[in-house]
Enzyme design. Structure first.
Site, PDB file in Angstrom:
ATOM      1  CG  ASN A 170      89.099  65.506  -2.013  1.00 41.27           C
ATOM      2  OD1 ASN A 170      88.903  64.396  -1.525  1.00 41.27           O
ATOM      3  ND2 ASN A 170      89.213  66.596  -1.281  1.00 41.27           N
ATOM      4  CB  SER A 191      97.290  54.834  -4.331  1.00 40.43           C
ATOM      5  OG  SER A 191      97.645  55.950  -3.537  1.00 40.43           O
ATOM      6  CG  ASP A 193      95.619  51.926   3.613  1.00 43.95           C
ATOM      7  OD1 ASP A 193      96.434  51.797   4.548  1.00 43.95           O
ATOM      8  OD2 ASP A 193      95.263  50.975   2.890  1.00 43.95           O
ATOM      9  N   GLY A 194      94.954  55.992   1.444  1.00 39.84           N
ATOM     10  CA  GLY A 194      94.292  57.283   1.240  1.00 39.84           C
ATOM     11  C   GLY A 194      93.426  57.320  -0.004  1.00 39.84           C
ATOM     12  CD  GLU A 198      91.190  61.360  -2.803  1.00 39.56           C
ATOM     13  OE1 GLU A 198      90.783  61.459  -3.981  1.00 39.56           O
ATOM     14  OE2 GLU A 198      92.202  61.911  -2.378  1.00 39.56           O
ATOM     15  NE  ARG A 297     103.301  56.162   8.653  1.00 36.22           N
ATOM     16  CZ  ARG A 297     104.349  55.499   8.166  1.00 36.22           C
ATOM     17  NH1 ARG A 297     104.196  54.313   7.676  1.00 36.22           N
ATOM     18  NH2 ARG A 297     105.533  56.045   8.207  1.00 36.22           N
ATOM     19  NE  ARG A 303     108.684  48.448  10.277  1.00 31.79           N
ATOM     20  CZ  ARG A 303     109.730  47.643  10.424  1.00 31.79           C
ATOM     21  NH1 ARG A 303     110.925  48.139  10.537  1.00 31.79           N
ATOM     22  NH2 ARG A 303     109.554  46.358  10.451  1.00 31.79           N
ATOM     23  CG  ASP A 455      89.527  54.683   6.618  1.00 29.50           C
ATOM     24  OD1 ASP A 455      88.745  54.559   5.665  1.00 29.50           O
ATOM     25  OD2 ASP A 455      89.432  53.995   7.656  1.00 29.50           O
TER      26      ASP A 455
END
Lengths: 478, 189
Positions: A170, A191, A193-194, A198, A297, A303, A455
């Site tokens: 955050n 980075s 997707d996280g 944000e 995930r 995978r 997400d």
């Protein structure tokens, strides 16, 4: 010496340069609307470079350096991986070098790949970028990736950057909520997707969200969840790549500076919170945790882990109801669409009614209530090797809903996940797999036990609904 | 080591509580259920080994694709025939109970997947594992291409030292990333 210059745009320009690599030798450079042709004296063949592959040039005194990133011609990566190629020329004087740099830049910028049906803009040149890096991303390599690979390209493309290393969860979200955005032309996220999640939510939490969300974002894959980067690589019609090659393609796109609009989903959870999603809402079969970012995930990004196989052995059924707004429905807006209490920013969800009320009568209810998996996605990819909705576009205004019903055999489910690696899973008509294109949907699980993510970020499991907001965001694409 | 009485003595009950993750209730219930699997004439001896076929009729195991491997792993019979004594049965329930630790569970999951019992999961083990899951009939089996793709994925994800096999610690590392492995590795009577 000198040049036949007819500076009018598109008209070929010829210039005579010294070849700095071979002292005493000359080369003739022809710049057309699309190409740079280099004829070195004494050599038979000409080098032909496409300006679409050029990200910029730099001038030092008399010397001009032009930076190209074409797809390599040499085996084994012919046609799939870009390689850096620098051409250097020595002009007669500073002024000629600078003029040529200007012409090359201009012509490179006008060679823009098409993005059908979408309005697009360009980043200014030079450009000021805020670069956000998650130091834990990419197995702790993200920062060194920036310094060793990305930084150089930014300099070649005249992108001035401010580097900000995030130090906790955050951090980026808080920053985006309060920062003075006019100091940057673009926010670059190195980075997974996280961090994108944000940034987007931080921007939407501002009072001036309407302008803030139009700040272009560039995504450089530097984490383990690189769904958006992989999707953008796909929309740009580049061959599918992963790892370093994906990073190179994305950095290349950033340097080209083409801005495209992107759909976002507004997601309302049972606790009353509204989030903005650029990727997915999911519930049901979960495979593993992305150890770096501790995000869930789904299906391990296809995978497979041995954990997935065990989960398949004890395949659970998740009971819940799914309803959606059919794409063809003529009545779009609901009379009592969601109103928000003051303080919540963002566009109104005109297609949704509050979660505690039944869905509008023109919505379709999925009959089956015993489900294995529900996925609502905006992009093609949910992971580097996981193509969930092959038909998706960056701003098609559509949420692609995939519902897998209980009763599917383990074998068929395995085959489905395997096919998702190539995006061919929808070609097989499996009666247990529903694929629906919609603009809004609601999911009501029967129990609050279970995993629900937006997400990849875990949210409270309970009734949830989402609506697409066409072209709300801005992102660098090709 | 066994009991010739059809009831569990207090001493045995507390011994079992010490040795397993099971609660007193769970052990008593297990005792009941085990007795039901015994042929009438043997119901007074707890030394009896219930043959695998009988164990597999239990509703809790019937639909588990790894039921045979489970029996083989927990069986202490010298004939290696998958038959279970009462203590084997308790061991099995203990590992699959609510209270067993993730380490114990993943350890046994590994042994269950290790079809050739050689201490590593090699390609053959993985193929058998997948066939167990999908069913071995031609209609349900994966195609050769799918099988190769899947095994390739698994090894890429799990085989950290790239030696072509998955050892126990690689397995446990991978399993620790599955958020619901522990809750799905559970069988409660």
């Amino acid at each position: 010496m000198g040049e036949q210059a007819d500076g009018e745009f598109g008209t070929p320009v010829l210039g005579d340069f010294d070849d700095p690599l071979r002292s005493g030798r000359r080369c003739v450079v022809t710049l057309s609307a699309r190409e740079m042709n280099v004829q070195r004296s004494g050599y038979q063949s000409r080098e032909v470079m496409q300006l679409v592959d050029c990200i910029g040039c730099q001038v030092t005194g008399h010397e001009l350096s032009v930076y190209f990133y074409p797809f390599g011609k040499s085996w084994p990566q012919a046609g799939t991986a870009r390689q850096r190629l620098v051409l250097r020329f020595k002009a007669e004087n500073d002024e000629m070098a600078r003029r040529w740099a200007w012409m090359v830049r201009e012509r490179s910028r006008h060679e823009l790949p098409a993005q059908d049906g979408c309005r697009y803009g360009l980043l200014p040149q030079p450009c000021r970028a805020l670069v956000l890096v998650n130091p834990q991303g990419g197995s702790g390599q993200a920062l060194s990736i920036f310094h060793n690979q990305v930084k150089k390209m930014l300099m070649e493309a005249d992108i001035q950057y401010t580097l900000l290393v995030t130090d906790k969860q955050n951090h980026a979200r808080d920053l985006m909520r309060t920062a003075e955005l006019s100091q940057w032309d673009i926010v670059v996220i190195l980075s997974g997707d996280g961090l994108i999640f944000e940034v987007i939510n931080g921007l939407m939490e501002r009072a001036d969200w309407r302008d803030a969300i139009q700040k272009p974002l560039a995504i450089l894959p530097g984490g383990s969840g690189n769904a958006l980067a992989s999707s953008i690589n796909n929309y740009s019609r580049f061959p599918p790549v992963t790892g370093n090659n994906l990073l190179l393609n994305c950095t290349f796109l950033l340097c080209k500076g083409l801005i495209s609009p992107m759909d976002l989903m507004s997601v309302t959870t049972v606790s009353g919170h509204r989030l903005f999603s650029f990727l997915s809402v999911s519930w049901g079969f979960v495979s593993d945790v992305d150890i770096e970012s501790e995000r869930l995930r789904l299906i391990g990004g296809a995978r497979f882990t041995l954990g997935t196989l065990w989960r398949l052995a004890s395949l659970r059924v998740y009971r819940g109801k799914v309803a959606y707004l059919p794409l063809e429905a003529k009545i779009d807006s609901s009379p009592n669409s969601q109103q928000f209490t003051t303080g919540t920013n963002g566009p109104k969800d005109t297609l949704l009614v509050p979660l505690d009320q039944p869905v509008p009568s023109h919505w379709t209810l999925v009959e089956e209530e015993e489900l294995v998996l529900v996925l609502g996605v905006c992009q093609t990819h949910l992971g580097e090797d996981f193509i969930c909705a092959p038909a998706a576009l960056l701003s098609d205004g559509i949420i692609h809903l995939i519902v897998v019903k209980a009763g599917i055999s383990r074998s068929a489910l395995l085959s489905l996940f395997l096919a998702m690696e190539k995006g061919t899973h929808l070609q097989v008509q499996n009666p247990h797999v529903l694929y629906i294109q919609t603009r809004a949907f609601r999911l009501v699980p029967h129990s609050t036990k279970g995993y629900m993510t937006v997400d990849g970020e875990r949210v409270e499991c309970g009734p949830i609904q989402a609506q697409v907001h066409h072209q709300l965001g801005r992102v660098i694409s090709g | 080591m066994g009991s010739s009485a059809s009831q569990l003595t207090k001493e045995l009950l507390s011994e079992y509580q010490e040795l397993t993750f099971l609660t007193k209730q769970e052990i008593l219930l297990a005792h009941c259920r085990f007795k039901e699997l015994l042929p009438k004439e043997s119901r007074n001896t707890m030394d009896y080994r219930v043959p695998m076929e009988k164990i597999l009729t239990m509703p809790e195991l019937k639909s588990n694709p790894f039921r045979q491997r489970i029996c083989y792993v927990f069986s202490t019979s010298e004939a290696k025939d998958g038959s279970l004594s009462f203590e084997d049965f308790l061991d099995f329930l203990s590992v699959f109970s609510d209270s067993a630790t993730p380490e114990i569970k993943s350890h046994y999951a590994f042994r269950i997947f290790d079809f050739d019992d050689d201490g590593t999961l090699d390609r053959n083990d993985l193929v058998k594992l997948v066939n167990c899951l999908t069913g071995d009939a031609p209609e349900t089996r994966l195609s050769q291409e799918e099988m190769n793709q899947l095994i390739g994925n698994i090894l890429e994800e799990s085989d950290i030292d790239k030696d072509g096999t998955v050892n126990l610690s690689e397995f446990q590392h991978v399993i620790s990333r599955s958020p619901d492995f522990v809750s799905s590795f559970k069988i409660v009577l």
